[in-house]
Design a protein around this motif. Structure first.
Motif, short mmCIF file in Angstrom:
data_model
loop_
_atom_site.label_atom_id
_atom_site.label_comp_id
_atom_site.label_asym_id
_atom_site.label_seq_id
_atom_site.Cartn_x
_atom_site.Cartn_y
_atom_site.Cartn_z
N THR A 138 0.80 -1.22 0.00
CA THR A 138 -0.15 -0.11 -0.08
C THR A 138 0.93 1.35 -0.11
OG1 THR A 138 -1.69 -1.13 1.28
CG2 THR A 138 -2.08 1.30 1.19
N PHE A 139 1.94 1.18 0.98
CA PHE A 139 2.73 2.25 0.95
C PHE A 139 3.45 2.61 -0.61
CE2 PHE A 139 7.16 3.74 1.49
CZ PHE A 139 7.21 4.79 2.57
N ASP A 140 3.98 1.42 -1.08
CA ASP A 140 4.75 1.52 -2.47
C ASP A 140 3.44 2.27 -3.41
OD1 ASP A 140 6.99 0.24 -1.19
OD2 ASP A 140 6.44 -1.51 -2.16
N HIS A 141 2.69 1.78 -3.48
CA HIS A 141 1.47 2.14 -4.35
C HIS A 141 0.82 3.62 -4.19
CE1 HIS A 141 -2.74 1.16 -5.77
NE2 HIS A 141 -2.14 0.29 -6.42
N HIS A 142 0.76 4.00 -3.07
CA HIS A 142 0.52 5.42 -3.01
C HIS A 142 1.75 6.16 -3.27
CE1 HIS A 142 -2.79 3.92 -0.70
NE2 HIS A 142 -3.37 5.08 -0.54
N GLU A 143 2.85 5.90 -3.12
CA GLU A 143 3.92 6.60 -3.61
C GLU A 143 4.13 6.75 -4.71
OE1 GLU A 143 7.74 6.76 -0.87
OE2 GLU A 143 8.62 5.59 -2.68
N ALA A 144 3.75 5.77 -5.51
CA ALA A 144 3.94 5.36 -7.18
C ALA A 144 2.93 6.25 -7.79
CB ALA A 144 3.85 4.07 -7.47
N PHE A 157 -1.67 6.98 6.95
CA PHE A 157 -0.15 7.10 6.91
C PHE A 157 0.39 7.54 5.43
CE2 PHE A 157 4.35 5.84 6.84
CZ PHE A 157 4.69 6.28 7.81
N CYS A 158 0.01 6.65 4.75
CA CYS A 158 0.22 6.53 3.27
C CYS A 158 -0.12 7.84 2.56
CB CYS A 158 -0.08 5.33 2.44
SG CYS A 158 0.75 3.74 3.19
N VAL A 159 -1.28 8.16 2.59
CA VAL A 159 -1.94 9.26 1.95
C VAL A 159 -1.35 10.46 2.44
CG1 VAL A 159 -4.05 10.81 1.72
CG2 VAL A 159 -4.06 8.30 1.50
N PHE A 160 -1.19 10.61 3.84
CA PHE A 160 -0.63 11.86 4.42
C PHE A 160 0.65 12.08 3.86
CE2 PHE A 160 1.60 14.23 7.88
CZ PHE A 160 0.72 15.09 8.06
N ARG A 161 1.54 11.15 3.65
CA ARG A 161 2.95 11.40 3.21
C ARG A 161 2.88 12.28 1.70
NH1 ARG A 161 7.55 8.16 2.38
NH2 ARG A 161 6.15 7.07 0.83
N THR A 162 1.85 11.84 1.04
CA THR A 162 1.84 12.57 -0.37
C THR A 162 1.09 13.84 -0.21
OG1 THR A 162 2.46 10.56 -1.63
CG2 THR A 162 1.18 12.23 -2.89
N ALA A 163 -0.27 13.62 0.45
CA ALA A 163 -1.05 15.06 0.19
C ALA A 163 -0.66 15.86 1.09
CB ALA A 163 -2.23 14.15 0.82
N ASN A 164 0.01 15.65 2.38
CA ASN A 164 0.51 16.87 3.08
C ASN A 164 1.97 17.21 3.01
OD1 ASN A 164 -2.03 16.18 3.98
ND2 ASN A 164 -1.73 17.87 5.31
N ARG A 165 2.47 16.56 1.66
CA ARG A 165 4.06 16.46 1.70
C ARG A 165 4.62 18.21 1.89
NH1 ARG A 165 7.53 15.28 -3.88
NH2 ARG A 165 9.46 15.04 -2.92
N ARG A 193 10.98 18.54 6.59
CA ARG A 193 11.32 17.02 6.40
C ARG A 193 10.46 16.79 5.09
NH1 ARG A 193 9.49 12.04 9.95
NH2 ARG A 193 11.46 12.27 10.93
N ASP A 194 11.13 16.43 4.19
CA ASP A 194 10.56 15.77 2.70
C ASP A 194 9.95 14.46 2.99
OD1 ASP A 194 9.36 15.03 0.39
OD2 ASP A 194 11.14 15.60 -0.78
N MET A 195 8.68 14.10 3.46
CA MET A 195 8.41 12.63 3.57
C MET A 195 8.53 11.81 2.49
SD MET A 195 4.81 13.46 5.98
CE MET A 195 4.08 14.60 5.07
N LEU A 196 8.59 12.34 1.26
CA LEU A 196 8.88 11.48 -0.02
C LEU A 196 10.39 11.43 -0.41
CD1 LEU A 196 5.68 12.34 -2.18
CD2 LEU A 196 6.16 10.34 -0.47
N ALA A 239 -0.92 12.53 10.87
CA ALA A 239 -1.53 11.65 9.74
C ALA A 239 -3.04 11.28 9.96
CB ALA A 239 -0.57 10.39 9.30
N PHE A 240 -3.21 10.58 11.23
CA PHE A 240 -4.28 9.89 11.53
C PHE A 240 -5.20 10.92 11.87
CE2 PHE A 240 -7.34 8.28 14.58
CZ PHE A 240 -7.63 6.97 14.08
N CYS A 241 -5.03 12.07 12.29
CA CYS A 241 -5.96 13.01 12.69
C CYS A 241 -6.38 13.90 11.34
CB CYS A 241 -5.41 14.06 13.51
SG CYS A 241 -5.08 13.30 15.33
N VAL A 242 -5.56 14.17 10.53
CA VAL A 242 -5.85 15.04 9.34
C VAL A 242 -6.48 14.05 8.26
CG1 VAL A 242 -4.54 15.93 7.34
CG2 VAL A 242 -3.57 16.47 9.54
N PHE A 243 -6.16 12.75 8.27
CA PHE A 243 -6.89 12.10 7.45
C PHE A 243 -8.37 11.91 7.69
CE2 PHE A 243 -8.23 7.84 6.06
CZ PHE A 243 -7.88 7.62 4.63
N ARG A 244 -8.73 11.74 9.12
CA ARG A 244 -10.09 11.76 9.43
C ARG A 244 -10.77 12.80 8.66
NH1 ARG A 244 -12.89 10.78 14.14
NH2 ARG A 244 -11.79 12.89 14.72
#
Lengths: 226, 226
Positions: free
Chosen positions: A112-118, A183-191, A200-203, B182-187
């Motif tokens: 899932t992690f890889d997937h969202h990152e890709a 977790f996975c969405v946040f890394r990209t969406a809020n990068r 910090r660049d989460m990606l 991530a958890f809080c924002v995602f919701r």
DNA sequence: TCGGTAACTCACCACTTGGTACATAAGAGG
DNA sequence: CCTCTTATGTACCAAGTGGTGAGTTACCGA
């Protein structure tokens, strides 16, 4: 829709269809519009994307957008449908049945992690759609309620883990999916805001492995706690 | 930007600013524009918000927007700055020093949870700003690099937990903050697509306590694992 | 009381926006 | 070879878009 690929007749023009020969081809035109529109909507949002701009980046004209899709909004919905369709197709290929529960969970989270990152442009489209309160998604019969197959896989792993007395028996599969997604969405969406504030660049590829492990540790720790 | 709160002079108009007396008051006008603009930008995004619409919802005219802020983009930046400023002010009130480490972590996570839930329009602005790759945030000297005070608090708790040999000693504070965020924002940020697809409203009050506990369990399990 | 300036109003504009009427050409099929 | 449908291109538009010029009034200080 009109599914006719130029494979039927191996005559001259069909074979020569790949360079810059401007033959008529509804499928190609449609696909090109969708591709350009996807990039444009993901880049600027629904309101920020301009039909004229999309048209300019096309090898055809604006008129074709209206010919094939009807309007800006329908084009956007078509973009969403295609994007979700592709992601679902990828997700259905996940196979972790053969792994023991802990490894299976780690693998599923990792995939899932890889997937969202890709697929950052997909995440962007989802963010944009949330800004619009999922009005288009909810209004599309092709998309609404089309649950993520990852949750079923997750449910099966949790059951096996419980049976082996490795996992707690009070954990909901959708809760776990929510945590992984968050977790996975946040890394990209809020990068970008995260980087601007915390530097910090989460990606950042340099910390990718660490972040991937962090997610696995987090989920496994929760499932095996106490 | 221009930080002049009406605290300097306790003269008549400052006190009488509450009824519908159409007196002239720069601060009030400015504040009203910001309030309406915040709602409008959060609701429709930067490109989707219309200066004319904002003006219509004002008790003053569109011209005042340009008089006080200069343009749509500067107004948007001012909205961002005010929103971040308010959130930071709230966050600085967190006090968990007196709690033992595990309880402190649970409390901090819980407060962050409450906090994000109470300010959905802030989350929306952050999402919108990410769509724009944080261009405005990064360009604002008042905002860029202004790290969240919650991370410092978190660092202190982790240190105490390590000293008491309750927590692992290889966990980074910013990692933990990232997980909680991530958890809080995602919701909130992904509420609508998540509901459309999984038929779960992550903000449903009926499951609020469960979700809040889930976050605490998750973080504590990770910190105390092995 | 009387400017002077900050706060405010109103009408207006240049340009962009999504969208369309209309002409036309490429093929498929007979 | 002709014709009819499907695909495409050109030119254009009405409604809205962010933005402004120029004048008007309230209020504070002298």
């Amino acid at each position: 829709m009109t599914a006719r690929r130029p494979e039927s007749e191996p005559c001259t023009d069909a074979a020569a269809a790949r360079p810059a020969e401007r033959t008529r081809d509804a499928d190609r035109t449609r696909a090109e519009i969708l591709a350009v529109a996807t990039a444009e909507f993901a880049d600027r949002g629904y309101a920020g994307a301009r039909v004229n701009e999309i048209a300019e980046k096309l090898s055809t004209t604006k008129r074709m957008i209206y010919y094939y899709f009807g309007g800006k909004e329908q084009l956007y919905v078509a973009v969403l449908e295609q994007a979700y369709g592709r992601i679902r197709a990828l997700e259905q290929q996940v196979d972790v049945e053969h792994l023991e529960p802990v490894a299976a969970i780690r693998e599923l989270a990792g995939l899932t992690f890889d997937h969202h990152e890709a697929h950052p442009e997909f995440i962007r489209l989802v963010s944009i759609e949330n800004i619009h309160r999922a009005a288009h998604l909810a209004g599309s019969p092709a998309l609404a309620g089309l649950a993520d197959p990852a949750v079923d896989v997750l449910g099966a792993i949790l059951r096996r883990g419980r049976d082996d007395e490795l996992f707690r028996d009070d954990v909901d599969a959708l809760d776990v999916h929510q945590v992984i997604s968050a977790f996975c969405v946040f890394r990209t969406a809020n990068r970008h805001t995260f980087r601007a504030i915390f530097d910090r660049d989460m990606l950042d590829p340099a910390t990718r492995a660490h972040q991937r492990k962090l997610l696995g540790d987090l989920v496994v720790a929760h499932l095996t706690a106490r």
